[in-house]
Structures are given as structure tokens and as C-alpha cells.
Design an enzyme around this catalytic site. Sequence first.
Site, PDB file in Angstrom:
ATOM      1  N   GLY A  33       1.018  -1.241   0.101  1.00 36.36           N
ATOM      2  CA  GLY A  33      -0.095   0.303  -0.130  1.00 36.36           C
ATOM      3  C   GLY A  33       0.514   1.497   0.294  1.00 36.36           C
ATOM      4  N   LEU A  34       0.253   2.363  -0.023  1.00 42.44           N
ATOM      5  CA  LEU A  34       1.181   3.116  -0.536  1.00 42.44           C
ATOM      6  C   LEU A  34       2.220   3.495   1.154  1.00 42.44           C
ATOM      7  CD1 LEU A  34      -1.909   6.040  -2.329  1.00 42.44           C
ATOM      8  CD2 LEU A  34       0.612   5.125  -3.239  1.00 42.44           C
ATOM      9  N   GLY A  36       2.981   5.878   4.317  1.00 35.76           N
ATOM     10  CA  GLY A  36       1.321   6.395   5.735  1.00 35.76           C
ATOM     11  C   GLY A  36      -0.319   5.241   5.218  1.00 35.76           C
ATOM     12  N   SER A  37      -0.098   4.252   4.633  1.00 28.92           N
ATOM     13  CA  SER A  37      -1.993   3.526   4.118  1.00 28.92           C
ATOM     14  C   SER A  37      -1.972   3.429   5.754  1.00 28.92           C
ATOM     15  CB  SER A  37      -1.216   2.824   3.390  1.00 28.92           C
ATOM     16  OG  SER A  37      -0.619   1.101   3.212  1.00 28.92           O
ATOM     17  N   SER A  40       2.794  -1.283   7.994  1.00 29.61           N
ATOM     18  CA  SER A  40       3.512  -1.704   9.346  1.00 29.61           C
ATOM     19  C   SER A  40       3.477  -1.636  10.512  1.00 29.61           C
ATOM     20  CB  SER A  40       5.284  -0.394   9.827  1.00 29.61           C
ATOM     21  OG  SER A  40       6.069  -0.679   8.534  1.00 29.61           O
ATOM     22  N   SER A 107       6.591  -1.575  -2.265  1.00 29.31           N
ATOM     23  CA  SER A 107       6.135  -3.174  -2.928  1.00 29.31           C
ATOM     24  C   SER A 107       4.836  -2.234  -4.902  1.00 29.31           C
ATOM     25  CB  SER A 107       5.431  -3.999  -3.091  1.00 29.31           C
ATOM     26  OG  SER A 107       4.432  -4.001  -1.887  1.00 29.31           O
TER      27      SER A 107
END
Length: 209
Positions: A33-34, A36-37, A40, A107
Site C-alpha cells: 500500500g501507499l 502512510g496507509s 507497518s 512494493s
Amino acid sequence: MPKSNVFWHHATVTRPRREGQNGHRAVNLWFTGLSGSGKSTIAHALEEELHNRGCRTIVLDGDNVRHGLCADLGFSEEDRRENIRRIGEMVKLFLNAGVMALTAFISPFREDRERVRRLLGEGDFIEIHVRCSLDECERRDVKGLYRRARAGEIPNFTGISSPYEAPEAPEVVLETDRHSVEGCVEQVMVHLEGQGILQPVGGSRAAAV
């Protein structure tokens, strides 16, 4: 060293034996994902839940990997592909060790993720799209990266000056601009139990493998 001089050594302690000892299958949970999505954040929260259930786990985070294994790589398209290739090979080693590998990487390229899927094999690669609008990711911008990218200070930044190719058929979609971290973790746990990767609480551990 010529590859003809390199031989694969077959271990006597195999992956199925390790999985049997652990009481769960070893799989790769690939969070994409982008920036800040919430990749982690969710991966670490999920690891806490899995650890409390007695699972053998490891979280591989994009920034952490670039401090060591991939410290020599930049953010060009070629380097991004090599970054994912190395991670895929590392994940394969963890799966052979019976460990559940949670990987949190932007990714951005679909083919790179599919290459890891082919490397690991169907059923071992669970693609999790951490979906969040670009506006919300920019609003969070906890690292200040979007601001710097908009100012032209960071080239090849995904979502701004470099494309992100969203998964077409991920196993799980987490909408982090609509649901809490806890809700997203629960969604993944339900998927793992539904696929027989993890035994529901109260079930027989041996039945999970």
C-alpha cells in the site's frame, strides 16, 4: 564462483516438521500500500496477536530492510525490483524455517509482487492490500515524506512522481481510512483461521498443520 560448483544441501529437519512443532503453517503475509496507509502499524499489531497465540513470527519492514540487506539500493524502478526480489528470497528462508513472515513494503509494481507469489508458491503468499486514499495518507504524513515529495526533494516517490499499481485480486483488503487497527487485525485473523493456517482459539493445535 560458478553455479556448477554450488549444490543445494537438503536438511533432515524439514519445514513440515517445524510447522508441526509450531502448531501452525508458515505463510507470508505481504502488506502492500501507499506510504502512510498503515502497513507497518498493522503488521506489528498483528504480530502481537499472533505471538500471544504462540506463533513463530517475524516482521520485515521496508525502512528496516534498507538499513541492512538492501542498504546499497536506491529508489529507481530497477532498484525497487531488486529490493523486492531480495525480500522474496529472504521470506522463502523464513518459511522453510517454519516462521510466519509479515512483510510491510510499498512494493508498488504488480509484477514484482506476483514474482514473489510464484517464488513462494500459491497458498504461501497472502497479498494484503492496505487500502487508503492518497489524501488520507498525505494528511497523516507522519514522516513528512509527502510534503518533501511535493516540494521535489524526493524523486520517484510512490503516489506522487512514481506509480502505485494496486493489487487486482488480493486475498485480503484492509480499508485503513475506514476501520481501526484492531478491526484490521481481526479481519486478517479471521482469514488465517478460515484458510486453516491458524487454528481457532480452543481448537487442536495439531489440526492446523
